[in-house]
Design an enzyme around this catalytic site. Structure first.
Site, PDB file in Angstrom:
ATOM      1  N   ARG A  66       0.874  -1.184   0.000  1.00  0.00           N
ATOM      2  CA  ARG A  66       0.000   0.000   0.000  1.00  0.00           C
ATOM      3  C   ARG A  66       0.908   1.230   0.000  1.00  0.00           C
ATOM      4  O   ARG A  66       1.733   1.396   0.897  1.00  0.00           O
ATOM      5  CB  ARG A  66      -0.914   0.008   1.226  1.00  0.00           C
ATOM      6  CG  ARG A  66      -1.611   1.350   1.416  1.00  0.00           C
ATOM      7  CD  ARG A  66      -2.692   1.332   2.460  1.00  0.00           C
ATOM      8  NE  ARG A  66      -3.858   0.615   1.967  1.00  0.00           N
ATOM      9  CZ  ARG A  66      -5.067   0.697   2.535  1.00  0.00           C
ATOM     10  NH1 ARG A  66      -5.254   1.461   3.592  1.00  0.00           N
ATOM     11  NH2 ARG A  66      -6.079   0.019   2.054  1.00  0.00           N
TER      12      ARG A  66
ATOM     13  N   HIS B 248      -7.406   0.749  -6.278  1.00  0.00           N
ATOM     14  CA  HIS B 248      -7.589  -0.126  -5.100  1.00  0.00           C
ATOM     15  C   HIS B 248      -8.314  -1.398  -5.583  1.00  0.00           C
ATOM     16  O   HIS B 248      -9.475  -1.627  -5.264  1.00  0.00           O
ATOM     17  CB  HIS B 248      -8.403   0.617  -4.039  1.00  0.00           C
ATOM     18  CG  HIS B 248      -8.366  -0.017  -2.673  1.00  0.00           C
ATOM     19  ND1 HIS B 248      -7.588  -1.113  -2.364  1.00  0.00           N
ATOM     20  CD2 HIS B 248      -9.013   0.310  -1.518  1.00  0.00           C
ATOM     21  CE1 HIS B 248      -7.756  -1.431  -1.096  1.00  0.00           C
ATOM     22  NE2 HIS B 248      -8.617  -0.593  -0.563  1.00  0.00           N
TER      23      HIS B 248
ATOM     24  N   GLN C 114     -10.151  -4.060  -3.247  1.00  0.00           N
ATOM     25  CA  GLN C 114     -11.417  -3.571  -2.726  1.00  0.00           C
ATOM     26  C   GLN C 114     -12.545  -3.821  -3.741  1.00  0.00           C
ATOM     27  O   GLN C 114     -13.602  -4.364  -3.392  1.00  0.00           O
ATOM     28  CB  GLN C 114     -11.296  -2.060  -2.435  1.00  0.00           C
ATOM     29  CG  GLN C 114     -12.572  -1.430  -1.940  1.00  0.00           C
ATOM     30  CD  GLN C 114     -12.933  -1.874  -0.536  1.00  0.00           C
ATOM     31  OE1 GLN C 114     -12.113  -1.782   0.358  1.00  0.00           O
ATOM     32  NE2 GLN C 114     -14.142  -2.363  -0.338  1.00  0.00           N
TER      33      GLN C 114
ATOM     34  N   ASP D 292     -17.434   6.963  -1.147  1.00  0.00           N
ATOM     35  CA  ASP D 292     -16.141   6.887  -0.461  1.00  0.00           C
ATOM     36  C   ASP D 292     -15.828   8.283   0.083  1.00  0.00           C
ATOM     37  O   ASP D 292     -16.510   9.258  -0.262  1.00  0.00           O
ATOM     38  CB  ASP D 292     -15.057   6.419  -1.453  1.00  0.00           C
ATOM     39  CG  ASP D 292     -13.696   6.248  -0.798  1.00  0.00           C
ATOM     40  OD1 ASP D 292     -13.642   6.085   0.442  1.00  0.00           O
ATOM     41  OD2 ASP D 292     -12.670   6.289  -1.518  1.00  0.00           O
TER      42      ASP D 292
ATOM     43  N   CYS E 160     -16.403   1.545   0.940  1.00  0.00           N
ATOM     44  CA  CYS E 160     -15.201   0.743   1.192  1.00  0.00           C
ATOM     45  C   CYS E 160     -14.737   0.882   2.639  1.00  0.00           C
ATOM     46  O   CYS E 160     -14.042   0.011   3.144  1.00  0.00           O
ATOM     47  CB  CYS E 160     -14.095   1.142   0.221  1.00  0.00           C
ATOM     48  SG  CYS E 160     -13.699   2.892   0.289  1.00  0.00           S
TER      49      CYS E 160
ATOM     50  N   ARG F 264     -13.683  -9.043   2.051  1.00  0.00           N
ATOM     51  CA  ARG F 264     -12.304  -8.770   1.600  1.00  0.00           C
ATOM     52  C   ARG F 264     -11.411  -9.989   1.854  1.00  0.00           C
ATOM     53  O   ARG F 264     -10.587 -10.353   1.021  1.00  0.00           O
ATOM     54  CB  ARG F 264     -11.725  -7.560   2.360  1.00  0.00           C
ATOM     55  CG  ARG F 264     -12.394  -6.220   2.110  1.00  0.00           C
ATOM     56  CD  ARG F 264     -11.947  -5.582   0.810  1.00  0.00           C
ATOM     57  NE  ARG F 264     -10.517  -5.413   0.706  1.00  0.00           N
ATOM     58  CZ  ARG F 264      -9.807  -4.393   1.210  1.00  0.00           C
ATOM     59  NH1 ARG F 264     -10.440  -3.431   1.856  1.00  0.00           N
ATOM     60  NH2 ARG F 264      -8.495  -4.322   1.053  1.00  0.00           N
TER      61      ARG F 264
HETATM   62  N1  NVA Z   1     -10.088   6.587  -1.259  1.00  0.00           N
HETATM   63  C1  NVA Z   1      -9.688   6.159   0.060  1.00  0.00           C
HETATM   64  C2  NVA Z   1      -9.868   4.684   0.185  1.00  0.00           C
HETATM   65  C3  NVA Z   1      -9.530   4.125   1.551  1.00  0.00           C
HETATM   66  C4  NVA Z   1      -9.700   2.644   1.598  1.00  0.00           C
HETATM   67  C5  NVA Z   1      -8.257   6.567   0.318  1.00  0.00           C
HETATM   68  O1  NVA Z   1      -7.426   6.383  -0.580  1.00  0.00           O
HETATM   69  O2  NVA Z   1      -7.965   7.091   1.396  1.00  0.00           O
HETATM   70  N1   CP Z   2     -11.205  -0.256   2.647  1.00  0.00           N
HETATM   71  C1   CP Z   2      -9.933  -0.284   3.060  1.00  0.00           C
HETATM   72  O1   CP Z   2      -9.018  -0.543   2.288  1.00  0.00           O
HETATM   73  O2   CP Z   2      -9.781  -0.018   4.381  1.00  0.00           O
HETATM   74  P1   CP Z   2      -8.408   0.256   5.154  1.00  0.00           P
HETATM   75  O3   CP Z   2      -7.879   1.588   4.683  1.00  0.00           O
HETATM   76  O4   CP Z   2      -8.780   0.247   6.594  1.00  0.00           O
HETATM   77  O5   CP Z   2      -7.445  -0.848   4.816  1.00  0.00           O
END
Ligand code: NVA
Ligand code: CP
Length: 307
Positions: free
Chosen positions: A102, A129, A132, A223, A262, A290
């Site tokens: 990540r 992502h 997800q 989101d 998500c 997930r």
């Molecule tokens: N769009 C959000 C998704 C978190 C799972 C982010 O990137 O923070």
């Molecule tokens: N939806 C998701 O990826 O959550 P986290 O940021 O908690 O991993």
């Protein structure tokens, strides 16, 4: 040759259908003593951003299916002292069977994948992502028993919106995305999705009108308005206000709609309590799934790596 999972478009529709079937099988069998498809496998998880679900679903999934996982926060590794991504990839490949990462810049994942000799899985970048959205497609199919539904994504044109575009394109889905004009999804991803959609007959519509996108939709998805790494400002929140998923907006949806997010949710911003806590909301089931879908991805990538 090793295969990675960096974008949903890395898999064909047939491969994703197989993955969805395998995810159902994992969901039925996880926890049975004799079901250990990841026996002896170790997943390295490299995080540059925070996480609750992604870390836990990967780690718990590995452990429940006979394997194990190692969590690395990049600031605590030599990456923070300037060791290159290429060298990090080469070294991690000597210790673990697959790498989940990540990070911020998508190109770092591409660099890691280029030099890793084990499969690399995208656990979120600023651009995409995919784990997800694959999980979400599984959840929609589990709920409606079909993917022939209208899916509406309302909010920021971020990594989730981008992965929805690619997921819908590959799977031939009916996707409507409503974002403010200044917060549209990535132009590159839109072009690529429309190109794929020509072959798969996916219906993809982009608009700045949330009511139009929500009209008669069975899946309403949102989101956060400010993703990790972006700056939250009063002006930004103001621009997103018409995109809040609340009961008024949902009065335009199909009567049997489900609400998805998500997570993490910013209650009172992109979604109200009345929606996320309503009987239409399946966000907890969505988060749970997930684990099963990511386990299926790992089983498939590790099998291919052994061939
Ligand atoms: N769009 C959000 C998704 C978190 C799972 C982010 O990137 O923070
Ligand atoms: N939806 C998701 O990826 O959550 P986290 O940021 O908690 O991993």
């Amino acid at each position: 040759m090793k295969k990675d999972f960096i974008s949903i478009a890395d898999f064909s529709r047939e491969e994703i259908e197989e993955l969805l079937d395998l995810s159902s099988f994992v969901k039925k069998n996880i926890g049975k003593k004799e079901y250990t498809p990841l026996q002896g496998k170790i997943l390295g998880m490299l995080f540059e951003k925070t996480s609750t679900r992604t870390r836990l679903s990967f780690e718990a999934g590995m452990k429940r299916l006979g394997g194990d996982a190692i969590f690395l926060f990049s600031q605590h590794t030599q990456l923070s002292k300037g060791e290159s991504w290429a060298d990090t990839a080469r070294v991690l490949s000597r210790y673990v069977d697959a790498i989940m990462i990540r990070t911020f810049e998508h190109k770092k994942i591409l660099e890691l994948a280029k030099y890793a000799t084990v499969p690399v899985i995208n656990g979120l970048s600023d651009l995409l992502h995919p784990c997800q959205i694959l999980g979400d497609i599984f959840t929609i199919k589990e709920h409606f028993k079909t993917l022939d539904v209208k899916i509406s994504y309302i909010g920021d044109g971020n990594n989730i919106a981008n992965s929805w575009l690619l997921g819908a394109a590959v799977m031939g889905l009916n996707l409507h995305i409503a974002t403010p004009l200044d917060f549209s999804p990535s132009g590159f991803v839109v072009q690529k999705s429309l190109q794929i959609a020509k072959k798969t007959k996916a219906k993809i519509t982009l608009t700045d009108d949330p009511k139009q996108a929500v009209k008669d939709a069975q899946v309403i998805y949102t989101d956060v308005w400010t993703s990790m790494g972006r700056e939250e400002t009063p002006l930004r929140n103001e621009m997103f206000k018409p995109y809040q998923v609340n009961n008024e907006l949902l009065s335009h949806a199909s009567r049997d709609f489900i609400f998805m997010h998500c997570l993490p949710a910013h209650r009172g911003k992109e979604v109200t309590d009345e929606v996320i806590d309503s009987k239409h909301s399946i966000v907890w089931q969505q988060a749970e799934n997930r684990t099963y879908v990511q386990a299926a991805i790992l089983i498939k990538l590790l099998e291919e790596n052994n061939d």
